[in-house]
Write a protein that holds these residues in place. Structure first.
Motif, PDB file in Angstrom:
ATOM      1  N   GLU A 181       0.218  -7.359   5.686  1.00 45.91           N
ATOM      2  CA  GLU A 181      -1.270  -7.129   4.999  1.00 45.91           C
ATOM      3  C   GLU A 181      -2.513  -7.922   4.683  1.00 45.91           C
ATOM      4  N   LYS A 237      -1.470  -1.825 -10.061  1.00 45.40           N
ATOM      5  CA  LYS A 237      -0.967  -2.342  -9.395  1.00 45.40           C
ATOM      6  C   LYS A 237      -0.975  -3.957  -8.492  1.00 45.40           C
ATOM      7  N   ARG A 246       0.491  -1.459  -0.018  1.00 42.91           N
ATOM      8  CA  ARG A 246      -0.042  -0.024  -0.311  1.00 42.91           C
ATOM      9  C   ARG A 246       0.831   0.928  -0.358  1.00 42.91           C
ATOM     10  N   ARG A 247       1.738   0.985   0.440  1.00 40.43           N
ATOM     11  CA  ARG A 247       2.966   2.829   0.826  1.00 40.43           C
ATOM     12  C   ARG A 247       3.636   2.777   0.081  1.00 40.43           C
ATOM     13  N   SER A 259       4.471   3.674  -4.622  1.00 42.04           N
ATOM     14  CA  SER A 259       3.752   4.266  -5.351  1.00 42.04           C
ATOM     15  C   SER A 259       4.441   3.626  -7.119  1.00 42.04           C
ATOM     16  N   SER A 316      -8.545  -7.765   2.052  1.00 45.43           N
ATOM     17  CA  SER A 316      -6.768  -7.655   1.614  1.00 45.43           C
ATOM     18  C   SER A 316      -7.035  -8.145   0.009  1.00 45.43           C
TER      19      SER A 316
END
Length: 188
Positions: free
Chosen positions: A105, A55, A30-31, A33, A111
């Motif tokens: 995660e 992604k 998630r963190r 980019s 998830s």
């Protein structure tokens, strides 16, 4: 015969998978980019959706790539090296960090990577079962439950070692595992 364009496309894909794998291991899914992945790979950010759709598609490619590389490292059970040494080698692999980083995660409700982890754990259990076929487990020990315990122990040892490597002596862990596992499994 591959054209130059095909080779370039394959190389771009490989670089993106490699960069994303490194960043997902460092920061989590998630963190991380698109911009960071593209910068690390040295490729245009627009290449990511072109190659992977989104992604999550990129994550799927990373997990599949790393899972296949990891499983190939185990090799066939017949005539293979000491299975405990292979497990300890797995713990030390840099790719294992990716799987442990993303595990937090994966266990969250909803998830997007939960199903990938279910498949990863199933593959690890399958590999453990393949090595255990001739192992004599103590009476009353369910082989399936034993493989769950074994895979869980390996994941737990790796997580502890990554968090505090100075507190976890992997060679001592290997020696204890060798003493506790059925001898025909330890020698298999």
């Amino acid at each position: 015969m591959a054209t130059r364009r095909t080779e370039t496309t394959q190389e771009s894909r490989r670089l993106l998978v490699q960069a994303a794998g490194e960043l997902f291991a460092e920061k989590g899914f998630r963190r991380t980019s698109f911009v960071e992945i593209a910068e690390r790979a040295g490729i245009s950010r627009g290449s990511i959706p072109w190659h992977f759709g989104n992604k999550l598609g990129l994550l799927e490619a990373v997990l599949e790539d790393r899972l296949q590389a990891m499983l190939a490292g185990f090799g066939p059970p017949e005539g293979a090296a000491d299975p405990l040494e292979q497990v300890m080698g797995f713990v030390r692999l840099p790719v294992t960090r990716l799987f442990i980083t993303l595990l937090g995660e994966a266990v969250e409700d909803g998830s997007p990577i939960r199903e990938h982890y279910a498949r990863l754990h199933a593959a690890l259990r399958q590999g453990a079962r393949a090595r255990m076929r001739s192992a004599a487990l103590p009476a009353g020990v369910d082989p399936e439950a034993f493989t769950v315990l074994l895979v869980g122990a390996v994941i737990g040892v790796h997580a502890q070692w990554r968090v505090a490597p100075e507190a976890v002596d992997l060679e001592a862990v290997r020696a204890v595992a060798s003493a506790l596992l059925p001898q025909d499994l330890a020698r298999h």
